[in-house]
Design a protein around this motif. Structure first.
Motif, PDB file in Angstrom:
ATOM      1  N   MET A 111      28.881 -48.176  22.992  1.00  0.00           N
ATOM      2  CA  MET A 111      29.686 -47.026  23.368  1.00  0.00           C
ATOM      3  C   MET A 111      28.832 -45.772  23.483  1.00  0.00           C
ATOM      4  N   ALA A 112      27.847 -45.621  22.629  1.00  0.00           N
ATOM      5  CA  ALA A 112      26.976 -44.451  22.700  1.00  0.00           C
ATOM      6  C   ALA A 112      26.256 -44.419  24.032  1.00  0.00           C
ATOM      7  N   LYS A 113      25.883 -45.580  24.537  1.00  0.00           N
ATOM      8  CA  LYS A 113      25.207 -45.647  25.834  1.00  0.00           C
ATOM      9  C   LYS A 113      26.152 -45.185  26.948  1.00  0.00           C
ATOM     10  N   ALA A 114      27.422 -45.607  26.893  1.00  0.00           N
ATOM     11  CA  ALA A 114      28.415 -45.190  27.891  1.00  0.00           C
ATOM     12  C   ALA A 114      28.626 -43.689  27.842  1.00  0.00           C
ATOM     13  N   TYR A 115      28.626 -43.120  26.632  1.00  0.00           N
ATOM     14  CA  TYR A 115      28.792 -41.678  26.490  1.00  0.00           C
ATOM     15  C   TYR A 115      27.620 -40.945  27.142  1.00  0.00           C
ATOM     16  N   GLY A 116      26.422 -41.441  26.942  1.00  0.00           N
ATOM     17  CA  GLY A 116      25.230 -40.803  27.497  1.00  0.00           C
ATOM     18  C   GLY A 116      25.135 -40.923  29.011  1.00  0.00           C
ATOM     19  N   THR A 117      25.717 -41.952  29.591  1.00  0.00           N
ATOM     20  CA  THR A 117      25.640 -42.149  31.035  1.00  0.00           C
ATOM     21  C   THR A 117      26.847 -41.587  31.772  1.00  0.00           C
ATOM     22  N   GLY A 118      27.737 -40.919  31.070  1.00  0.00           N
ATOM     23  CA  GLY A 118      28.889 -40.298  31.728  1.00  0.00           C
ATOM     24  C   GLY A 118      30.056 -41.219  31.964  1.00  0.00           C
ATOM     25  N   GLN A 119      30.080 -42.374  31.327  1.00  0.00           N
ATOM     26  CA  GLN A 119      31.185 -43.323  31.516  1.00  0.00           C
ATOM     27  C   GLN A 119      32.294 -43.117  30.495  1.00  0.00           C
ATOM     28  N   PRO A 164      34.884 -41.022  30.284  1.00  0.00           N
ATOM     29  CA  PRO A 164      36.279 -40.932  30.759  1.00  0.00           C
ATOM     30  C   PRO A 164      36.893 -42.284  31.095  1.00  0.00           C
ATOM     31  N   CYS A 165      36.089 -43.270  31.474  1.00  0.00           N
ATOM     32  CA  CYS A 165      36.603 -44.585  31.872  1.00  0.00           C
ATOM     33  C   CYS A 165      36.669 -45.576  30.712  1.00  0.00           C
ATOM     34  N   ALA A 166      36.093 -45.239  29.575  1.00  0.00           N
ATOM     35  CA  ALA A 166      36.055 -46.164  28.438  1.00  0.00           C
ATOM     36  C   ALA A 166      37.452 -46.365  27.865  1.00  0.00           C
ATOM     37  N   PRO A 167      37.742 -47.565  27.364  1.00  0.00           N
ATOM     38  CA  PRO A 167      39.048 -47.818  26.745  1.00  0.00           C
ATOM     39  C   PRO A 167      39.241 -46.956  25.497  1.00  0.00           C
ATOM     40  N   LEU A 168      40.482 -46.633  25.203  1.00  0.00           N
ATOM     41  CA  LEU A 168      40.802 -45.791  24.053  1.00  0.00           C
ATOM     42  C   LEU A 168      40.294 -46.394  22.744  1.00  0.00           C
TER      43      LEU A 168
END
Length: 61
Positions: free
Chosen positions: A1-9, A11-15
């Motif tokens: 999840m930290a990687k998704a946060y750093g790459t701008g993903q 808003p699309c991540a599941p709650l």
């Protein structure tokens, strides 16, 4: 999840993933009772009633 946060993903991540990620940083959330009940004209005061206690960072030693 930290990687998704750093790459701008973020808003699309599941709650559920967002919640799990934030739980790494938050130790406790306290919300005091509302001052009044049922007054739809009174502005929401949840921000003034909420206290977030953050996790103390560990030293990198």
């Amino acid at each position: 999840m930290a990687k998704a946060y750093g790459t701008g993903q973020w808003p699309c991540a599941p709650l559920t993933d967002k919640r799990a990620f934030l739980c790494c940083f938050i130790n406790r959330i306290e919300v005091a009772k509302a001052l009044s009940r049922g007054n739809k004209w009174e502005p929401c005061d949840a921000g003034r009633r909420t206290v977030i206690t953050w996790v103390v960072p560990r030293s990198g030693r």
